[in-house]
Design an enzyme around this catalytic site. Structure first.
Site, PDB file in Angstrom:
ATOM      1  N   HIS A   1      -6.156   0.257  -0.975  1.00 21.24           N
ATOM      2  CA  HIS A   1      -6.495  -1.075  -0.468  1.00 21.24           C
ATOM      3  C   HIS A   1      -7.663  -1.710  -1.216  1.00 21.24           C
ATOM      4  O   HIS A   1      -8.665  -2.130  -0.631  1.00 21.24           O
ATOM      5  CB  HIS A   1      -6.783  -1.004   1.029  1.00 21.24           C
ATOM      6  CG  HIS A   1      -5.622  -0.524   1.830  1.00 21.24           C
ATOM      7  ND1 HIS A   1      -5.433   0.817   2.140  1.00 21.24           N
ATOM      8  CD2 HIS A   1      -4.581  -1.190   2.376  1.00 21.24           C
ATOM      9  CE1 HIS A   1      -4.322   0.946   2.843  1.00 21.24           C
ATOM     10  NE2 HIS A   1      -3.788  -0.249   3.001  1.00 21.24           N
TER      11      HIS A   1
ATOM     12  N   CYS B   1       0.813  -1.222   0.000  1.00 18.94           N
ATOM     13  CA  CYS B   1       0.000   0.000   0.000  1.00 18.94           C
ATOM     14  C   CYS B   1       0.846   1.273   0.000  1.00 18.94           C
ATOM     15  O   CYS B   1       0.523   2.236  -0.698  1.00 18.94           O
ATOM     16  CB  CYS B   1      -0.990  -0.005   1.154  1.00 18.94           C
ATOM     17  SG  CYS B   1      -0.286  -0.229   2.795  1.00 18.94           S
TER      18      CYS B   1
ATOM     19  N   ASP C   1      -7.407   5.690  -1.491  1.00 22.41           N
ATOM     20  CA  ASP C   1      -7.105   4.474  -0.737  1.00 22.41           C
ATOM     21  C   ASP C   1      -6.623   3.377  -1.691  1.00 22.41           C
ATOM     22  O   ASP C   1      -7.356   2.994  -2.600  1.00 22.41           O
ATOM     23  CB  ASP C   1      -8.362   4.022   0.007  1.00 22.41           C
ATOM     24  CG  ASP C   1      -8.113   2.871   0.968  1.00 22.41           C
ATOM     25  OD1 ASP C   1      -6.997   2.315   0.956  1.00 22.41           O
ATOM     26  OD2 ASP C   1      -9.032   2.533   1.728  1.00 22.41           O
TER      27      ASP C   1
END
Length: 390
Positions: A274, A77, A272
């Site tokens: 993820h 990430c 994000d």
């Protein structure tokens, strides 16, 4: 065609929900130096957020190093956030901050060339493959989690191999930006790319040549507290997103990295990484199927007070005038107005520091054998957020 339009309409609706979900305050929204009034500029805000390049976990790419992982889910990430902050610098460099992505229109060739730099292939200069293997030189095994400073160091090294963008990446140390060291970095990289002479030539010979300004990505790793962000830094932190040179912030929570692109009131807006998507397989030089590289869903928000205190600020200065303007803004908005400074800006290299050594191309010899097999080792202690003195 109807299916395509329906998909596009659904994506617009998702953003509308995001805009309606924003707090009902009179404060403007700031996105990477751009100011938006929610009452009159909602569509412009939507377009700006959607236009940022969004890099997420991917799966089914060629194994890193030939024998390593074929997905970065669970560990990549911060590397993906590093790709996003660098991609933003490249978009500003080639397309300009005002460029907007439109899925219904043909994009300029520079846009597709930027995307090719980040494809999940070993020969893409900023691919997950290149970043993970360069990280071995920073003491990180392939598959190990990175902190903000470590990924900044990786980007600095990879930029030395990038002959197209000729971008200089400067990573500050000890909360101090040194103007003299930036000049030396730009000078060396300039002549490494354009001079037929060796980059190891004597300083006396180099001093006879004019200094060429290189597009600069300035990364400032900081720790704004011990276990949580110190409230005295919050206003200065928000001021960074107002600067025209803002390229975003790397940070998040321990072992959860996000790419922060702006704020509204006391909340940060971020992309994000993820989400695990299929790797995109594109022939060299061809247009990239780019739908999955733009966040067409609700962007996330979080309270500034929930932010882990270790971050890395990013700024892009395309010209020397940009850099001078940034220095002036830092002096006016961050240094003179604050009793406790986030970082220092100095003209000369501190005398008590070791001599500054401009970055040079490192030798990288690594295979997938460095991949960590045990998932327990993916997430070590919070010291991954500590600033490394390198």
């Amino acid at each position: 065609m109807e299916a395509v339009l329906a998909k596009y309409e659904n994506q617009i609706n998702a953003f509308s929900e995001f805009l309606e979900d924003l707090p009902d305050v009179d404060e403007p929204v700031w996105i990477l130096g751009a100011r938006y009034d929610l009452k009159t500029k909602k569509s412009e805000l939507l377009s700006d957020v959607r236009s940022r390049l969004w890099f997420t976990y991917r799966k089914k790419f060629s194994p890193i190093g030939g024998t390593g992982p074929s997905s970065d889910a669970g560990w990549g990430c911060m590397l993906r956030c590093g790709q996003m902050i660098l991609a933003q610098a490249l978009v500003c460099r080639h397309l300009g901050r005002d460029w907007r992505w439109d899925p219904e229109k043909r994009q300029p060739k520079e846009y597709h060339r930027i995307l090719h730099c980040f494809l999940d292939k070993k020969d893409s200069c900023y691919s997950i493959h290149q970043m993970a293997q360069m990280g071995v030189g920073e003491g990180k095994s392939v598959g190990e989690w990175y902190g903000p400073n470590t990924v900044a160091q990786v980007l600095k090294k990879l930029a030395l191999f990038d002959d197209w963008n000729t971008l200089a990446v400067y990573v500050s140390m000890d909360n101090t930006v040194v103007i003299e060291d930036i000049s030396k970095s730009l000078f060396l990289i300039s002549h490494c790319h354009y001079s037929s002479q060796s980059c190891s030539e004597t300083p006396h010979l180099r001093s006879q040549r004019p200094l060429d300004w290189r597009p600069l990505l300035l990364v400032i790793p900081l720790r704004m507290g011990i276990n949580s962000i110190n409230p005295v830094y919050i206003q200065a932190f928000k001021e960074c997103f107002k600067m025209p040179q803002s390229c975003g912030v790397l940070g998040g929570k321990p072992n959860l990295a996000y790419y922060f692109i702006g704020f509204i009131d006391d909340e940060l807006i971020y992309l994000d990484p993820h989400t695990t998507q299929q790797a995109v397989d594109t022939e060299s030089g061809s247009a990239v199927d780019d739908q999955s590289y733009h966040c067409q869903r609700t962007p996330h928000r979080m309270k500034i007070t929930s932010l882990d205190p270790s971050v890395a600020l990013g700024f892009f200065c395309k010209s020397e005038e940009d850099f001078d303007s940034w220095c002036d803004l830092v002096q006016q908005e961050l240094l003179k107005k604050r009793n406790l400074r986030m970082f220092e800006l100095v003209e000369k290299h501190p005398s008590h520091w070791p001599p500054f050594v401009p970055p040079t191309k490192p030798e990288v010899q690594t295979t997938g054998a460095e991949f960590i097999e045990s998932p327990d080792k993916l997430f070590e202690s919070e010291e991954e957020f500590e600033i490394l003195n390198v």
